[in-house]
Write a protein that holds these residues in place. Structure first.
Motif, PDB file in Angstrom:
ATOM      1  N   ALA A  55       0.826  -1.213   0.000  1.00 47.40           N
ATOM      2  CA  ALA A  55       0.000   0.000   0.000  1.00 47.40           C
ATOM      3  C   ALA A  55       0.855   1.256   0.000  1.00 47.40           C
ATOM      4  CB  ALA A  55      -0.933  -0.005   1.205  1.00 47.40           C
ATOM      5  N   LYS A  56       2.034   1.208   0.597  1.00 49.34           N
ATOM      6  CA  LYS A  56       2.909   2.379   0.607  1.00 49.34           C
ATOM      7  C   LYS A  56       3.405   2.706  -0.796  1.00 49.34           C
ATOM      8  CE  LYS A  56       6.154   2.568   3.646  1.00 49.34           C
ATOM      9  NZ  LYS A  56       7.178   2.228   4.627  1.00 49.34           N
ATOM     10  N   ARG A  57       3.598   1.687  -1.636  1.00 48.55           N
ATOM     11  CA  ARG A  57       3.996   1.956  -3.016  1.00 48.55           C
ATOM     12  C   ARG A  57       2.842   2.580  -3.786  1.00 48.55           C
ATOM     13  NH1 ARG A  57       7.275  -3.389  -4.742  1.00 48.55           N
ATOM     14  NH2 ARG A  57       5.166  -4.175  -4.728  1.00 48.55           N
ATOM     15  N   GLY A  58       1.627   2.059  -3.600  1.00 44.11           N
ATOM     16  CA  GLY A  58       0.426   2.719  -4.077  1.00 44.11           C
ATOM     17  C   GLY A  58       0.082   2.618  -5.542  1.00 44.11           C
ATOM     18  N   SER A  59       0.660   1.718  -6.306  1.00 45.76           N
ATOM     19  CA  SER A  59       0.320   1.616  -7.725  1.00 45.76           C
ATOM     20  C   SER A  59      -0.983   0.823  -7.893  1.00 45.76           C
ATOM     21  CB  SER A  59       1.448   0.934  -8.496  1.00 45.76           C
ATOM     22  OG  SER A  59       1.540  -0.422  -8.126  1.00 45.76           O
ATOM     23  N   LEU A  60      -1.520   0.848  -9.083  1.00 50.32           N
ATOM     24  CA  LEU A  60      -2.741   0.104  -9.372  1.00 50.32           C
ATOM     25  C   LEU A  60      -2.515  -1.393  -9.225  1.00 50.32           C
ATOM     26  CD1 LEU A  60      -5.658   0.062 -10.367  1.00 50.32           C
ATOM     27  CD2 LEU A  60      -4.765   0.021 -12.705  1.00 50.32           C
ATOM     28  N   HIS A  61      -1.367  -1.856  -9.639  1.00 50.28           N
ATOM     29  CA  HIS A  61      -1.045  -3.269  -9.504  1.00 50.28           C
ATOM     30  C   HIS A  61      -1.000  -3.674  -8.023  1.00 50.28           C
ATOM     31  CE1 HIS A  61       0.565  -7.178 -10.464  1.00 50.28           C
ATOM     32  NE2 HIS A  61       1.618  -6.963  -9.708  1.00 50.28           N
ATOM     33  N   SER A  67      -6.173  -6.248  -2.893  1.00 48.21           N
ATOM     34  CA  SER A  67      -7.591  -6.591  -2.985  1.00 48.21           C
ATOM     35  C   SER A  67      -7.778  -8.097  -3.138  1.00 48.21           C
ATOM     36  CB  SER A  67      -8.225  -5.854  -4.169  1.00 48.21           C
ATOM     37  OG  SER A  67      -9.573  -6.176  -4.287  1.00 48.21           O
ATOM     38  N   ALA A  68      -6.899  -8.743  -3.900  1.00 47.82           N
ATOM     39  CA  ALA A  68      -6.993 -10.188  -4.067  1.00 47.82           C
ATOM     40  C   ALA A  68      -6.673 -10.911  -2.761  1.00 47.82           C
ATOM     41  CB  ALA A  68      -6.046 -10.654  -5.167  1.00 47.82           C
ATOM     42  N   ARG A  69      -5.700 -10.414  -2.013  1.00 45.73           N
ATOM     43  CA  ARG A  69      -5.312 -11.072  -0.752  1.00 45.73           C
ATOM     44  C   ARG A  69      -6.370 -10.877   0.326  1.00 45.73           C
ATOM     45  NH1 ARG A  69      -4.177 -14.402   2.494  1.00 45.73           N
ATOM     46  NH2 ARG A  69      -2.183 -14.664   3.509  1.00 45.73           N
ATOM     47  N   LEU A  70      -7.049  -9.727   0.303  1.00 50.02           N
ATOM     48  CA  LEU A  70      -8.081  -9.446   1.304  1.00 50.02           C
ATOM     49  C   LEU A  70      -9.471  -9.899   0.859  1.00 50.02           C
ATOM     50  CD1 LEU A  70      -7.042  -5.944   2.630  1.00 50.02           C
ATOM     51  CD2 LEU A  70      -6.624  -8.180   3.635  1.00 50.02           C
ATOM     52  N   ARG A  71      -9.536 -10.676  -0.201  1.00 46.38           N
ATOM     53  CA  ARG A  71     -10.795 -11.258  -0.665  1.00 46.38           C
ATOM     54  C   ARG A  71     -11.823 -10.203  -1.050  1.00 46.38           C
ATOM     55  NH1 ARG A  71     -10.481 -17.068   0.080  1.00 46.38           N
ATOM     56  NH2 ARG A  71      -8.338 -17.308   0.754  1.00 46.38           N
ATOM     57  N   GLN A  72     -11.382  -9.191  -1.798  1.00 44.65           N
ATOM     58  CA  GLN A  72     -12.249  -8.172  -2.386  1.00 44.65           C
ATOM     59  C   GLN A  72     -12.967  -7.304  -1.350  1.00 44.65           C
ATOM     60  OE1 GLN A  72     -11.990  -8.025  -5.697  1.00 44.65           O
ATOM     61  NE2 GLN A  72     -10.769  -9.883  -5.689  1.00 44.65           N
ATOM     62  N   ASP A  73     -12.417  -7.095  -0.177  1.00 49.97           N
ATOM     63  CA  ASP A  73     -13.010  -6.198   0.821  1.00 49.97           C
ATOM     64  C   ASP A  73     -12.559  -4.778   0.494  1.00 49.97           C
ATOM     65  OD1 ASP A  73     -14.050  -4.900   2.966  1.00 49.97           O
ATOM     66  OD2 ASP A  73     -13.223  -6.246   4.478  1.00 49.97           O
ATOM     67  N   GLU A  74     -13.370  -4.061  -0.255  1.00 51.28           N
ATOM     68  CA  GLU A  74     -12.971  -2.751  -0.779  1.00 51.28           C
ATOM     69  C   GLU A  74     -12.850  -1.690   0.317  1.00 51.28           C
ATOM     70  OE1 GLU A  74     -11.769  -2.148  -3.742  1.00 51.28           O
ATOM     71  OE2 GLU A  74     -12.070  -4.265  -4.162  1.00 51.28           O
ATOM     72  N   ASP A  75     -13.638  -1.794   1.393  1.00 52.76           N
ATOM     73  CA  ASP A  75     -13.514  -0.819   2.487  1.00 52.76           C
ATOM     74  C   ASP A  75     -12.142  -0.925   3.145  1.00 52.76           C
ATOM     75  OD1 ASP A  75     -16.061   0.125   2.076  1.00 52.76           O
ATOM     76  OD2 ASP A  75     -16.971  -1.231   3.547  1.00 52.76           O
ATOM     77  N   ALA A  76     -11.712  -2.150   3.376  1.00 53.40           N
ATOM     78  CA  ALA A  76     -10.406  -2.353   4.000  1.00 53.40           C
ATOM     79  C   ALA A  76      -9.284  -1.896   3.070  1.00 53.40           C
ATOM     80  CB  ALA A  76     -10.221  -3.820   4.376  1.00 53.40           C
ATOM     81  N   VAL A  77      -9.423  -2.156   1.774  1.00 50.38           N
ATOM     82  CA  VAL A  77      -8.401  -1.735   0.815  1.00 50.38           C
ATOM     83  C   VAL A  77      -8.320  -0.209   0.781  1.00 50.38           C
ATOM     84  CG1 VAL A  77      -7.757  -1.743  -1.625  1.00 50.38           C
ATOM     85  CG2 VAL A  77      -8.614  -3.819  -0.565  1.00 50.38           C
ATOM     86  N   ARG A  78      -9.476   0.455   0.755  1.00 47.09           N
ATOM     87  CA  ARG A  78      -9.498   1.918   0.725  1.00 47.09           C
ATOM     88  C   ARG A  78      -8.858   2.496   1.992  1.00 47.09           C
ATOM     89  NH1 ARG A  78     -12.199   5.199   3.327  1.00 47.09           N
ATOM     90  NH2 ARG A  78     -13.723   3.675   4.016  1.00 47.09           N
ATOM     91  N   LEU A  80      -6.685   1.070   3.935  1.00 52.20           N
ATOM     92  CA  LEU A  80      -5.259   0.756   3.942  1.00 52.20           C
ATOM     93  C   LEU A  80      -4.481   1.740   3.072  1.00 52.20           C
ATOM     94  CD1 LEU A  80      -3.098  -1.303   4.882  1.00 52.20           C
ATOM     95  CD2 LEU A  80      -3.566  -2.571   2.807  1.00 52.20           C
ATOM     96  N   PHE A  81      -4.983   2.030   1.889  1.00 47.59           N
ATOM     97  CA  PHE A  81      -4.263   2.899   0.964  1.00 47.59           C
ATOM     98  C   PHE A  81      -4.390   4.378   1.319  1.00 47.59           C
ATOM     99  CE2 PHE A  81      -3.847  -0.865  -1.501  1.00 47.59           C
ATOM    100  CZ  PHE A  81      -2.806  -0.642  -2.373  1.00 47.59           C
ATOM    101  N   GLN A  82      -5.549   4.806   1.848  1.00 44.01           N
ATOM    102  CA  GLN A  82      -5.770   6.231   2.077  1.00 44.01           C
ATOM    103  C   GLN A  82      -5.415   6.685   3.493  1.00 44.01           C
ATOM    104  OE1 GLN A  82      -9.800   7.048   0.937  1.00 44.01           O
ATOM    105  NE2 GLN A  82      -9.381   6.728  -1.234  1.00 44.01           N
ATOM    106  N   GLU A  83      -5.501   5.801   4.482  1.00 46.44           N
ATOM    107  CA  GLU A  83      -5.272   6.210   5.867  1.00 46.44           C
ATOM    108  C   GLU A  83      -3.982   5.640   6.460  1.00 46.44           C
ATOM    109  OE1 GLU A  83      -8.770   5.293   8.110  1.00 46.44           O
ATOM    110  OE2 GLU A  83     -10.093   6.219   6.617  1.00 46.44           O
ATOM    111  N   LEU A  84      -3.819   4.324   6.366  1.00 44.80           N
ATOM    112  CA  LEU A  84      -2.682   3.693   7.041  1.00 44.80           C
ATOM    113  C   LEU A  84      -1.367   3.895   6.296  1.00 44.80           C
ATOM    114  CD1 LEU A  84      -4.318   0.378   8.245  1.00 44.80           C
ATOM    115  CD2 LEU A  84      -3.569   2.291   9.635  1.00 44.80           C
ATOM    116  N   ALA A  85      -1.385   3.777   4.985  1.00 44.92           N
ATOM    117  CA  ALA A  85      -0.140   3.909   4.220  1.00 44.92           C
ATOM    118  C   ALA A  85       0.482   5.297   4.367  1.00 44.92           C
ATOM    119  CB  ALA A  85      -0.375   3.568   2.756  1.00 44.92           C
ATOM    120  N   PRO A  86      -0.283   6.397   4.259  1.00 42.40           N
ATOM    121  CA  PRO A  86       0.338   7.708   4.474  1.00 42.40           C
ATOM    122  C   PRO A  86       0.825   7.913   5.911  1.00 42.40           C
ATOM    123  CG  PRO A  86      -1.722   7.963   3.277  1.00 42.40           C
ATOM    124  CD  PRO A  86      -1.650   6.537   3.722  1.00 42.40           C
TER     125      PRO A  86
END
Length: 165
Positions: A55-61, A67-78, A80-86
């Motif tokens: 998530a710190k790298r932040g690319s689409l890949h 998302s694949a590792r977290l089984r498509q849980d989009e809230d957790a992915v969002r 992770l990328f928007q709050e925890l990574a920064p």
């Protein structure tokens, strides 16, 4: 012999273990702290830290891998990328901590808390400056009662005796 076998089996099949760890990491991302057994916490720690590194790298890949590792849980992915990574951008690993608790009553399993290390919580340099000022104030307060005249001390001793009559 189990030499060079790194995966913690946790008494589950591979699919069940991956699903359980994905759910545990999703809960960790959403709630910031989870209470679980020590073995599960140690297994989830490596998954969570690897996902935060992606998530710190932040690319689409990287987003698709998480998302694949977290089984498509989009809230957790969002989150992770928007709050925890920064929040952990300057940190170079060691994003989680495990705090050991007492054993569980039913099966005596070692229970632990898995939580994110908060980089925002730091001690301010003003705190040590206040300590010397507070240390002198209680010392003066303790000296004042000790400086009672002996007559006042004698009155304190006689008052309980008169109450007993």
């Amino acid at each position: 012999m189990r030499h060079l076998k790194r995966t913690a089996k946790l008494g589950r099949t591979g699919e069940h273990r991956n699903a359980m760890l994905a759910n545990l990491v999703c809960s960790l991302i959403k709630e910031r702290r989870v209470t679980t057994t020590l073995a599960k916490a140690k297994a989830a720690r490596s998954v969570a830290e690897k996902l935060l590194t992606l998530a710190k790298r932040g690319s689409l890949h990287d987003r698709r891998l998480v998302s694949a590792r977290l089984r498509q849980d989009e809230d957790a992915v969002r989150m992770l990328f928007q709050e925890l990574a920064p929040a952990h951008k300057e940190r170079r690993g060691g994003y989680t901590r495990i705090l050991k608790l007492a054993q569980r009553q039913g099966d005596a399993a070692q229970v632990a808390i898995l939580e994110w290390v908060d980089t925002a919580l730091t001690t301010t340099p003003e705190a040590p400056k206040e300590k010397p000022a507070t240390e002198t104030a209680p010392a003066a307060a303790t000296e004042a009662p000790a400086a009672k005249p002996p007559e006042a001390a004698a009155e304190d001793k006689t008052t309980p005796a008169s109450d007993q009559k």
